[in-house]
Design an enzyme around this catalytic site. Sequence first.
Site, mmCIF file in Angstrom:
data_model
loop_
_atom_site.group_PDB
_atom_site.id
_atom_site.type_symbol
_atom_site.label_atom_id
_atom_site.label_comp_id
_atom_site.label_asym_id
_atom_site.label_seq_id
_atom_site.Cartn_x
_atom_site.Cartn_y
_atom_site.Cartn_z
ATOM 1 N N ASP A 14 0.825 -1.215 0.000
ATOM 2 C CA ASP A 14 0.000 0.000 0.000
ATOM 3 C C ASP A 14 0.856 1.260 0.000
ATOM 4 O OD1 ASP A 14 -2.027 -1.808 0.228
ATOM 5 O OD2 ASP A 14 -2.839 -1.037 2.113
ATOM 6 N N SER A 124 -8.193 -2.487 9.995
ATOM 7 C CA SER A 124 -8.382 -3.700 9.180
ATOM 8 C C SER A 124 -9.693 -4.403 9.485
ATOM 9 C CB SER A 124 -7.229 -4.668 9.484
ATOM 10 O OG SER A 124 -7.521 -5.948 9.003
ATOM 11 N N GLU A 126 -9.837 -7.405 9.767
ATOM 12 C CA GLU A 126 -9.502 -8.466 10.723
ATOM 13 C C GLU A 126 -10.014 -8.118 12.123
ATOM 14 O OE1 GLU A 126 -7.609 -11.620 10.915
ATOM 15 O OE2 GLU A 126 -8.430 -11.586 8.902
ATOM 16 N N TYR A 148 -2.652 -10.252 15.625
ATOM 17 C CA TYR A 148 -2.680 -9.128 14.673
ATOM 18 C C TYR A 148 -3.992 -8.343 14.818
ATOM 19 C CZ TYR A 148 -3.368 -6.723 10.187
ATOM 20 O OH TYR A 148 -3.636 -5.781 9.217
HETATM 21 P P1 NAP Z 1 2.852 -4.766 3.888
HETATM 22 O O1 NAP Z 1 3.030 -4.914 2.420
HETATM 23 O O2 NAP Z 1 3.122 -5.930 4.785
HETATM 24 O O3 NAP Z 1 3.757 -3.523 4.349
HETATM 25 C C1 NAP Z 1 4.064 -3.313 5.692
HETATM 26 C C2 NAP Z 1 5.084 -2.192 5.776
HETATM 27 O O4 NAP Z 1 5.381 -1.931 7.160
HETATM 28 C C3 NAP Z 1 6.422 -2.511 5.092
HETATM 29 O O5 NAP Z 1 6.884 -1.349 4.432
HETATM 30 C C4 NAP Z 1 7.336 -2.828 6.277
HETATM 31 O O6 NAP Z 1 8.697 -2.554 6.016
HETATM 32 C C5 NAP Z 1 6.797 -1.833 7.295
HETATM 33 N N1 NAP Z 1 7.201 -2.174 8.668
HETATM 34 C C6 NAP Z 1 7.039 -3.353 9.304
HETATM 35 N N2 NAP Z 1 7.537 -3.280 10.552
HETATM 36 C C7 NAP Z 1 8.024 -2.024 10.709
HETATM 37 C C8 NAP Z 1 8.680 -1.346 11.770
HETATM 38 N N3 NAP Z 1 8.945 -1.937 12.942
HETATM 39 N N4 NAP Z 1 9.044 -0.055 11.586
HETATM 40 C C9 NAP Z 1 8.817 0.567 10.398
HETATM 41 N N5 NAP Z 1 8.210 -0.036 9.347
HETATM 42 C C10 NAP Z 1 7.824 -1.314 9.499
HETATM 43 O O7 NAP Z 1 1.351 -4.286 4.226
HETATM 44 P P2 NAP Z 1 0.261 -3.634 3.246
HETATM 45 O O8 NAP Z 1 -0.537 -4.741 2.641
HETATM 46 O O9 NAP Z 1 0.887 -2.617 2.404
HETATM 47 O O10 NAP Z 1 -0.706 -2.960 4.311
HETATM 48 C C11 NAP Z 1 -0.488 -1.629 4.754
HETATM 49 C C12 NAP Z 1 -1.209 -1.440 6.082
HETATM 50 O O11 NAP Z 1 -2.594 -1.682 5.919
HETATM 51 C C13 NAP Z 1 -0.751 -2.378 7.193
HETATM 52 O O12 NAP Z 1 -0.852 -1.680 8.403
HETATM 53 C C14 NAP Z 1 -1.785 -3.490 7.162
HETATM 54 O O13 NAP Z 1 -1.865 -4.120 8.420
HETATM 55 C C15 NAP Z 1 -3.027 -2.699 6.823
HETATM 56 N N6 NAP Z 1 -4.085 -3.410 6.115
HETATM 57 C C16 NAP Z 1 -3.802 -4.083 4.981
HETATM 58 C C17 NAP Z 1 -4.818 -4.713 4.283
HETATM 59 C C18 NAP Z 1 -4.546 -5.453 3.012
HETATM 60 O O14 NAP Z 1 -5.411 -6.233 2.592
HETATM 61 N N7 NAP Z 1 -3.405 -5.231 2.352
HETATM 62 C C19 NAP Z 1 -6.146 -4.632 4.761
HETATM 63 C C20 NAP Z 1 -6.393 -3.902 5.928
HETATM 64 C C21 NAP Z 1 -5.362 -3.280 6.585
HETATM 65 P P3 NAP Z 1 9.725 -3.679 5.415
HETATM 66 O O15 NAP Z 1 9.612 -3.572 3.930
HETATM 67 O O16 NAP Z 1 11.014 -3.226 5.962
HETATM 68 O O17 NAP Z 1 9.263 -5.012 5.935
HETATM 69 O O1 G4F Z 2 -3.995 -13.773 2.490
HETATM 70 P P1 G4F Z 2 -4.152 -14.004 3.939
HETATM 71 O O2 G4F Z 2 -2.941 -14.391 4.691
HETATM 72 O O3 G4F Z 2 -4.824 -12.687 4.508
HETATM 73 P P2 G4F Z 2 -5.695 -12.368 5.824
HETATM 74 O O4 G4F Z 2 -5.392 -13.293 6.932
HETATM 75 O O5 G4F Z 2 -7.116 -12.253 5.390
HETATM 76 O O6 G4F Z 2 -5.124 -10.935 6.227
HETATM 77 C C1 G4F Z 2 -4.924 -9.914 5.242
HETATM 78 O O7 G4F Z 2 -6.081 -9.117 5.143
HETATM 79 C C2 G4F Z 2 -6.389 -8.358 6.323
HETATM 80 C C3 G4F Z 2 -7.681 -7.578 6.034
HETATM 81 O O8 G4F Z 2 -8.782 -8.388 6.323
HETATM 82 C C4 G4F Z 2 -5.235 -7.435 6.629
HETATM 83 F F1 G4F Z 2 -5.524 -6.679 7.711
HETATM 84 C C5 G4F Z 2 -3.991 -8.257 6.887
HETATM 85 O O9 G4F Z 2 -2.883 -7.387 7.126
HETATM 86 C C6 G4F Z 2 -3.699 -9.096 5.649
HETATM 87 O O10 G4F Z 2 -3.366 -8.205 4.606
HETATM 88 O O11 G4F Z 2 -5.245 -15.145 4.183
HETATM 89 C C7 G4F Z 2 -6.520 -15.109 3.585
HETATM 90 C C8 G4F Z 2 -7.277 -16.400 3.900
HETATM 91 C C9 G4F Z 2 -7.226 -16.813 5.372
HETATM 92 O O12 G4F Z 2 -8.490 -17.244 5.774
HETATM 93 C C10 G4F Z 2 -6.252 -17.963 5.397
HETATM 94 O O13 G4F Z 2 -6.480 -18.930 6.432
HETATM 95 O O14 G4F Z 2 -6.661 -17.477 3.183
HETATM 96 C C11 G4F Z 2 -6.539 -18.591 4.036
HETATM 97 N N1 G4F Z 2 -5.464 -19.456 3.551
HETATM 98 C C12 G4F Z 2 -5.606 -20.761 3.161
HETATM 99 N N2 G4F Z 2 -4.407 -21.255 2.830
HETATM 100 C C13 G4F Z 2 -4.166 -19.124 3.453
HETATM 101 C C14 G4F Z 2 -3.501 -20.266 3.005
HETATM 102 N N3 G4F Z 2 -3.531 -17.954 3.695
HETATM 103 C C15 G4F Z 2 -2.193 -17.917 3.486
HETATM 104 N N4 G4F Z 2 -1.547 -16.766 3.716
HETATM 105 N N5 G4F Z 2 -1.487 -19.019 3.073
HETATM 106 C C16 G4F Z 2 -2.096 -20.215 2.814
HETATM 107 O O15 G4F Z 2 -1.434 -21.202 2.452
#
Ligand code: NAP
Ligand code: G4F
Length: 326
Positions: A14, A124, A126, A148
């Site tokens: 993101d 999130s 979650e 988380y």
């Molecule tokens: P991501 O790809 O896992 O990116 C996480 C970022 O946080 C990376 O740049 C990571 O840096 C940085 N980070 C981790 N630990 C840190 C620390 N101690 N100090 C400073 N930076 C740190 O996550 P994303 O999918 O872009 O999501 C962005 C945000 O939205 C997160 O807060 C996530 O929980 C939230 N969110 C995501 C989703 C989704 O579906 N993607 C949905 C709801 C909420 P490095 O590159 O160094 O690891």
């Molecule tokens: O892709 P996931 O690991 O994402 P999850 O747990 O939904 O979390 C992501 O979305 C959240 C928003 O709702 C964010 F806040 C969070 O930071 C993250 O971006 O898993 C999706 C689903 C789960 O139910 C998991 O149990 O897929 C199921 N799954 C089944 N097999 C798996 C696998 N997930 C992963 N990662 N790996 C598997 O082998």
Amino acid sequence: MVKSALVTGATGQDGSYLMELLLKKGYEVFGLVRRLSVPNMGNIQHIVDRVTLIDGDLIDQSSLNAAVKEADPDEVYSLAAQSFVATSFVQPVLTGEITGLGVVRLLEAVRANAPDARFYQASSSEMFGRVDREPQDETTPFHPRSPYGVAKVYAYWACVNYREAHDLFVSNGILFNHESERRGLEFLTRKVSHGVARIHAGLTKSIALGNLDAKRDWGYAPEYVDLMWRVLQHREPDDFVGATGESHSVREFVAEAFRLAGISDWEKHVTMDDKNLRPSEVYNLRGDASKAKRILGWEAKTRFKDLVRTMVEAEIRALQQVRPAR
Ligand code: NAP
Ligand code: G4F
């Protein structure tokens, strides 16, 4: 006047899309990056010359104070997190430190050094966890199912409290899953699209997964960073759900990905590994983003099948670039 923005999580999925969007809008962009032995710049290599990267870590208060001082931001986007749910079960304290307390450290840095800045928190779906209603919206109670999710609930309420106690402009985006070719490889959609492309190229035969029955509301990440920006342009701080309103199972995602790659009998290529199951699972998420549509004019456009296609095609293309067809 040129606006400035500080984005934490700059190297993540993101953060990279958001910094692109802010550059397009003419912002001066600062990205917080933590020190790693090998820098993780893959997602932002193409814009690294146009943003200012600041060293800092959510664990370390003084680095956050210094980052906020240096950026002197109009807007702060709090995206950094330990964001992988599965890892949070084996590193619960670290996840709480980064994903929960780290947000409070950033809020403190903003309160002390840039109290007029607008603050976006990456909350999130979650947090809803074990849901008692469908679809979920801003009024749905939280019942997190992982360390988380618990840390995100803490950060969410910290943000509400800083809004109420200190009169800061702090808003939560409660976003459902959003995906792209920039997703980390361990997340389900990327693991599957990458795995399918490798099977398609003859590099491997199968993918090991966990719960195929879990359902998620999967959207396309570039659209969700636009929502983040809109949340901070609203006249007052508030909390908004971002979602497509559709939910699909992991099984559906897998079947569609294999179909797009022209591979029949996907079941022959998927094995079960208990290591991919979670001690407590979130079985079903589906969001209602009608508040964001009504107030911010935001709507998710990319539907499920287009998302799967975008991701599978990107992986196949990427592999072909590494190993050109003879
Ligand atoms: P991501 O790809 O896992 O990116 C996480 C970022 O946080 C990376 O740049 C990571 O840096 C940085 N980070 C981790 N630990 C840190 C620390 N101690 N100090 C400073 N930076 C740190 O996550 P994303 O999918 O872009 O999501 C962005 C945000 O939205 C997160 O807060 C996530 O929980 C939230 N969110 C995501 C989703 C989704 O579906 N993607 C949905 C709801 C909420 P490095 O590159 O160094 O690891
Ligand atoms: O892709 P996931 O690991 O994402 P999850 O747990 O939904 O979390 C992501 O979305 C959240 C928003 O709702 C964010 F806040 C969070 O930071 C993250 O971006 O898993 C999706 C689903 C789960 O139910 C998991 O149990 O897929 C199921 N799954 C089944 N097999 C798996 C696998 N997930 C992963 N990662 N790996 C598997 O082998």
